[in-house]
Design a protein around this motif. Sequence first.
Motif, PDB file in Angstrom:
ATOM      1  N   TYR A  34       0.842  -1.213   0.000  1.00 13.76           N
ATOM      2  CA  TYR A  34       0.000   0.000   0.000  1.00 13.76           C
ATOM      3  C   TYR A  34       0.871   1.256   0.000  1.00 13.76           C
ATOM      4  CZ  TYR A  34      -3.169   3.459   2.201  1.00 13.76           C
ATOM      5  OH  TYR A  34      -3.891   4.581   2.515  1.00 13.76           O
ATOM      6  N   TYR A  78      -8.261   3.005  -6.370  1.00 21.75           N
ATOM      7  CA  TYR A  78      -8.944   1.716  -6.499  1.00 21.75           C
ATOM      8  C   TYR A  78      -8.108   0.583  -5.901  1.00 21.75           C
ATOM      9  CZ  TYR A  78     -11.476  -2.120  -8.787  1.00 21.75           C
ATOM     10  OH  TYR A  78     -12.188  -3.264  -9.042  1.00 21.75           O
ATOM     11  N   SER A  79      -6.827   0.544  -6.246  1.00 19.23           N
ATOM     12  CA  SER A  79      -5.957  -0.542  -5.772  1.00 19.23           C
ATOM     13  C   SER A  79      -5.679  -0.435  -4.274  1.00 19.23           C
ATOM     14  CB  SER A  79      -4.637  -0.552  -6.554  1.00 19.23           C
ATOM     15  OG  SER A  79      -3.986   0.700  -6.452  1.00 19.23           O
ATOM     16  N   THR A  80      -5.493   0.787  -3.765  1.00 16.03           N
ATOM     17  CA  THR A  80      -5.192   0.936  -2.339  1.00 16.03           C
ATOM     18  C   THR A  80      -6.411   0.653  -1.470  1.00 16.03           C
ATOM     19  OG1 THR A  80      -5.556   3.328  -2.595  1.00 16.03           O
ATOM     20  CG2 THR A  80      -3.270   2.540  -2.603  1.00 16.03           C
ATOM     21  N   LEU A 123      -6.266  -3.062  -1.034  1.00 17.95           N
ATOM     22  CA  LEU A 123      -5.171  -3.423  -0.126  1.00 17.95           C
ATOM     23  C   LEU A 123      -5.502  -3.045   1.318  1.00 17.95           C
ATOM     24  CD1 LEU A 123      -2.099  -2.357  -2.288  1.00 17.95           C
ATOM     25  CD2 LEU A 123      -2.663  -4.686  -1.577  1.00 17.95           C
ATOM     26  N   LEU A 134       2.947   1.787  -3.284  1.00 17.01           N
ATOM     27  CA  LEU A 134       2.172   2.342  -4.386  1.00 17.01           C
ATOM     28  C   LEU A 134       2.040   3.861  -4.261  1.00 17.01           C
ATOM     29  CD1 LEU A 134      -0.707  -0.288  -4.815  1.00 17.01           C
ATOM     30  CD2 LEU A 134       1.260   0.097  -6.311  1.00 17.01           C
ATOM     31  N   LYS A 187      -6.763   5.138 -10.392  1.00 20.99           N
ATOM     32  CA  LYS A 187      -6.254   3.759 -10.387  1.00 20.99           C
ATOM     33  C   LYS A 187      -5.571   3.457  -9.053  1.00 20.99           C
ATOM     34  CE  LYS A 187      -5.445   3.308 -15.378  1.00 20.99           C
ATOM     35  NZ  LYS A 187      -4.412   3.168 -16.434  1.00 20.99           N
TER      36      LYS A 187
END
Length: 353
Positions: free
Chosen positions: A57, A93-95, A98, A60, A90
Amino acid sequence: MAPLTTSARQNLTATIVMLCFAIIMVLTRFSIKLVYRQGFYGPDWFCLMSTAFFTVYCALIINFIFNVSEAHAFDLDIRLGITEMMNILKLSYSTEILFTFGITSVKLSILWFYYNLFSVNPRLRMVIKAVAVTCLIWFLVAIFVIVFQCNPIRAYWEHFALQPWCLESPRVLLGYELTNLFLDVAILCIPAGVVLQLHLQTSKKVTILGIFLLGALVCIASIIRLTAIWNPPDIIQGFNFSFTFIWSTVQLGLAIVCSCLPTFGPLLPLLSKPFPSIRSWYESLKQRFSTSSGLNKTSKASSADRPWARIGGGQHNLTSRTWAEGENNDGSEVALEPMPQRRILVSHDIDIS
């Protein structure tokens, strides 16, 4: 290289500080286990798992600030360009995914630790199991909502301006964070109820509660995050993206730190002089845990398998030393059980008039 914006500096500082702090705590936790030759169990592995998610996390976020963002910013601002907006969405969304994996791993680590600590109480074990099942259900629902909040999924970062494509992020995050806060409060209440029932001086109760309730710092971070997510009357315009990210990082980092603190018991004797009550609490808690472990092992044996002796009657069938040795028991029958090391056996005198 362009200078970092204020939001980028704030997020970078929070990320580095919390990541270093969390890693130091986890390394200390595992070092204590190795030095004292203690085994690694479920709570330790779940804590390590959450640290791995937190590390990714943070990586990123740092990578975005220095390598992805052309403006070296951390703002959801259309003036920075469409490409910048798509990249930061983006990242968001990914974090979010996570964060959900990381915070759930921490919750399960703490609950497993409580389960081992308070395993002597069957009712409390059921409560802990119920909270753990609720956490797993929350995790599954949260992951489903986060992943599929837009249809198709890429609409989250490609068509963010089209309302029919996606759910409103502030509303999704509000429901997410409120339920997360509810679970944190429930986890905090588990040891609090047990401590309040102990027959201890008020000062000792306050000390013990203070150690357990350090997890309230995570709840405070969650509440502050809520203020950034939900800012009426216009929740879309009032949504503070950078501030929300900062407190998400602080919340997950503090959760990992607080999950490690109860395992630092072997370090507490170093504080025995300035804080004698903390050491006495640790010793009593360690004995309590050992007692509960011994009771769980011996409770499975049936009463017919337990050796008995008639104290004072002349006949003794002893398999281990008992608490009755050297006492005058007036011929009463006493159940004798093997005494595990560091186990406490408490006797009660009942006067019936």
